[in-house]
Enzyme design. Structure first.
Site, PDB file in Angstrom:
ATOM      1  N   ASP A  66       0.823  -1.211   0.000  1.00  0.00           N
ATOM      2  CA  ASP A  66       0.000   0.000   0.000  1.00  0.00           C
ATOM      3  C   ASP A  66       0.858   1.263   0.000  1.00  0.00           C
ATOM      4  OD1 ASP A  66      -2.215  -1.543  -0.071  1.00  0.00           O
ATOM      5  OD2 ASP A  66      -2.818  -1.212   2.011  1.00  0.00           O
ATOM      6  N   GLY A  67       2.023   1.187   0.617  1.00  0.00           N
ATOM      7  CA  GLY A  67       2.932   2.333   0.617  1.00  0.00           C
ATOM      8  C   GLY A  67       3.334   2.722  -0.804  1.00  0.00           C
ATOM      9  N   THR A 176      -9.633   0.761   6.630  1.00  0.00           N
ATOM     10  CA  THR A 176      -9.030  -0.568   6.793  1.00  0.00           C
ATOM     11  C   THR A 176      -7.525  -0.469   7.048  1.00  0.00           C
ATOM     12  OG1 THR A 176      -8.900  -0.703   4.392  1.00  0.00           O
ATOM     13  CG2 THR A 176     -10.758  -1.808   5.445  1.00  0.00           C
TER      14      THR A 176
END
Lengths: 280, 280, 280, 280
Positions: A66-67, A176
């Site tokens: 996600d980074g 999330t």
């Protein structure tokens, strides 16, 4: 079709996959552009090097966690280019698929069997506009385990005055991520809302609050002598001083993702309940 | 102006206040209608008796707690008459003011210094349309402390399959009622969303979920041999059998409230943190 | 060695396993006693029939879920016979092993390779001594989704006065059962403590409380006109009236379990995070 | 009687109260010793100056908040001198009374109308013994909002492997401090136990765990390249490297407090529900 590729440079398999995908895309007559850092690592495709912020493409493939997605997104602000995330990280909530499915998935994409999902972003103002957040903005002290004293307002009504380690203002996408860790609810990305979640509030009766996506949220730092930082999507840091305000509202800019399925809740179950970590 | 009055019949002070308010309203040239049960209790205003469901008025004053509001609302479904709640109960989240301020507040209302707040309601379907909920629908077993086994879907995607004592599907109005007790977030009434909160889930990783107000939520009872009941706003009960579904979506009908101020969060702080109960 | 067997009568596989285990034990020169209901179901081993409360044995094997264990325990109160639980249910926190491992495990037991774990029980007093609880006592209303108004004292100090759907007083054994569902902490069975967990408290600031195992806990029903029930280990029900007290303290009686390993936390992870239910 | 006094130096009223109390004590024939920093501030009582660590007294009065108590305690390790805390701070869980009651309370103390409460402390080992904690040890990253990857063991059994912002190992005294903010239960100081509470765990199914006060807890830092710090009672910091362990167990040293009443739960209600902060 024109496709750009960005990837985590510190994971060997992400570099390898970049090579294979580039090869595959070229064979399928796609015009490919690679982050120059990738070209250098691979020492191939020199003609395809293009800075991410200069990529004028239909889709950007982001290989990593996600980074990587959040970082890639920050380079293409205001361009509406959808990102196709391939998960090489430990979390991968914003990514669409794992590496083993990536060739099959890309075939589907090349055949037009995909849709674009639009995700809300959060405009952040502190003395000036800062980078809009896709997941969240976290207000914390610089010193670990020290409390902030904050006043939170929504549309100019005081919501709460609280002492806490920090405060998260999150989008549904961010529900999330960090907001979940701090005890926030899961919020479907289709909800037009933001989530306010205190981190370690020093009070028994503090609860996460879900406010309208049309509201203006402002947070003021009350305690003299303490500095805070605002961390945007885990990437950008901004220093906040005593009595200063940070103001949040829905951004005009969205983030766009290439999706093959709409299974939000399946991801929640797989990534947050079963998984995330090897052992369990 | 035409104003109707409904009140809790088991609280002496609510009856007294009805008397005083009726007197006050008549003196102010308002045409007043009273629930026949109130007329009987007071043995006055016999000409003003009118069944709540037949009241064709501009505003209905409901004197009591949130239960009184929810009950009054159930009588005027589909009529769009705003309710002005005067709190004589222990909670009073839906009510607007306390009894001591009621004369002053009514003067403001008669002078037109108020606004109408629209609140979303939840349509409930089980074999047929049931009464729409203003706060929440609770699915539970008839037997205390026994678990249900439920499958929850949102727009036909499985959200979760879980064993729990029960499940709450709440509107934002309901987020400060039963859903809050079960651990749900506070949701601003301006958010277009519903909240799904399990009651005592038998699993460590269950979280409240906020879904879009445009979504269709369906809940199926999985475990053979167990019956459940659906309780709508703490008032109406409906029996659910094995493998049956209950379906929820936003109702075309709204609830309307007379408001003098917009202070949602002040109510949250006062009623849920400080208060609710005498001792603390 | 003398071994008794009890089993869930409504699960076919539990009956079958009883047959196989009895056969196995007899071949290994163990004197076996069976619950007469099992003898009837199997139509074999007629000479081994013995009421559970009359079994004078070294170990009782209980085949089923945690309910079977709790029920079996209630028959042997005061006898200090250790229970060896074989899990045929969905939860199985008190059971030791699954059916597939049961022959191997019993060999170990016959060879003396096991130890006895002692678990604390909770004495419950309401007008008279009731059955001691192994897991928990739950105080609830008879009517679903109605609140109780309770006063909780520990060693005569008021802990809290609260309105809630119910209240759980649990042992450490019960911390992974109903108390966990209601939001309580995991408590290692070696801790000398009881846990007080409100069920759906109508207040933002309510928290689970861990009190000393040497303390006396008393709970009084405050609201007039409402009846409550106390449910002991999900089995026994006792009616509580207005202004009556229920008093809890550590029982002189313990429960004893046959254990092959000491892995408490592995069970927590396996049964409560991963598992419990098919889908997830 | 011999009494020492320590106080927060940055609060004017704490200095003033020190003056008045010293005067009062001397008039009551008590031999008084003051922290030299206080003597300097007051420019009085020069003959009474004595370093806190050299005070050989019956009681030490600590004027300030919980931080003052924790700091004072760290100077008198191993000496078993009871602390009498007068609350001039915002929290004051460890303190006994407010400034307005302090003269009356001290009279009671001089008359012998008090008792000594013993509180458990937590021994902390990392390469060597560190200062024992009265409230808690917090493991965190140096960088705000970054996760640690930790393995937790209790008596050599793995409890959990988790990614989180941090981890709290708390005594019962600490259960109303930082551990409470992170979602831990309230634990009565009479319980022989420690509490393990993750801070913002990146997983839906993480829960606070209460382990025996006789257990040995060890925490290992798993993720390469990340450093953590251990913060003891918010005062002392120790750096932890990759693959290093920190080990916790009950200390032989206790903390002692002068108490006039035993009302633990009253404090919980007053300080954590109603209060703590001005506004609410």
């Amino acid at each position: 079709m024109r496709i750009g590729i960005a990837a985590r440079l510190d994971i060997h398999k992400a570099i390898e996959l970049t090579d294979d995908l580039t090869d595959f895309l070229i064979k399928n007559s796609v015009e490919v552009f690679l982050d120059p850092a990738l070209v250098k690592k691979l020492n191939k495709y020199h003609d395809s090097a293009r800075e991410i912020q200069d990529m004028d493409v239909d889709i950007i493939i982001a290989i990593g966690g996600d980074g990587t997605i959040l970082r890639t997104q920050s380079f293409i602000d205001g361009k509406n280019i959808p990102i196709f995330g391939i998960n090489m990280g430990t979390v991968g909530f914003l990514t669409e698929i794992g590496p083993e499915e990536s060739f099959h998935a890309l075939k589907e994409v090349l055949n037009g069997n995909y849709f674009i999902e639009e995700r809300t972003r959060l405009e952040v103002w502190h003395n000036k506009d800062l980078a809009p957040a896709l997941n969240e903005v976290v207000l914390m002290t610089r010193k670990p385990a020290k409390m902030l004293h904050l006043e939170i307002r929504v549309d100019d009504e005081i919501v709460e005055e609280l002492r806490a380690d920090g405060l998260i203002i999150a989008t549904p996408s961010g529900s999330t991520a960090y907001a979940m860790s701090a005890g926030g609810p899961i919020v479907d990305p289709r909800v037009n809302a933001f989530i306010i979640v205190p981190i370690c509030p020093f009070k028994l009766g503090s609860r996460p609050t879900v406010v309208s996506g049309e509201s203006i949220i402002s947070v003021k730092l009350l305690r003299e002598g303490k500095k805070a930082i605002a961390v945007i999507d885990g990437q950008v840091e901004e220093e906040i001083n005593y009595m200063e305000e940070v103001i949040f509202k829905k951004s005009d800019q969205h983030a766009y993702f290439v999706r093959l399925t709409k299974e939000f809740y399946k991801k929640v179950r797989e990534k947050l309940i079963k998984g995330g970590i090897g052992l369990e």
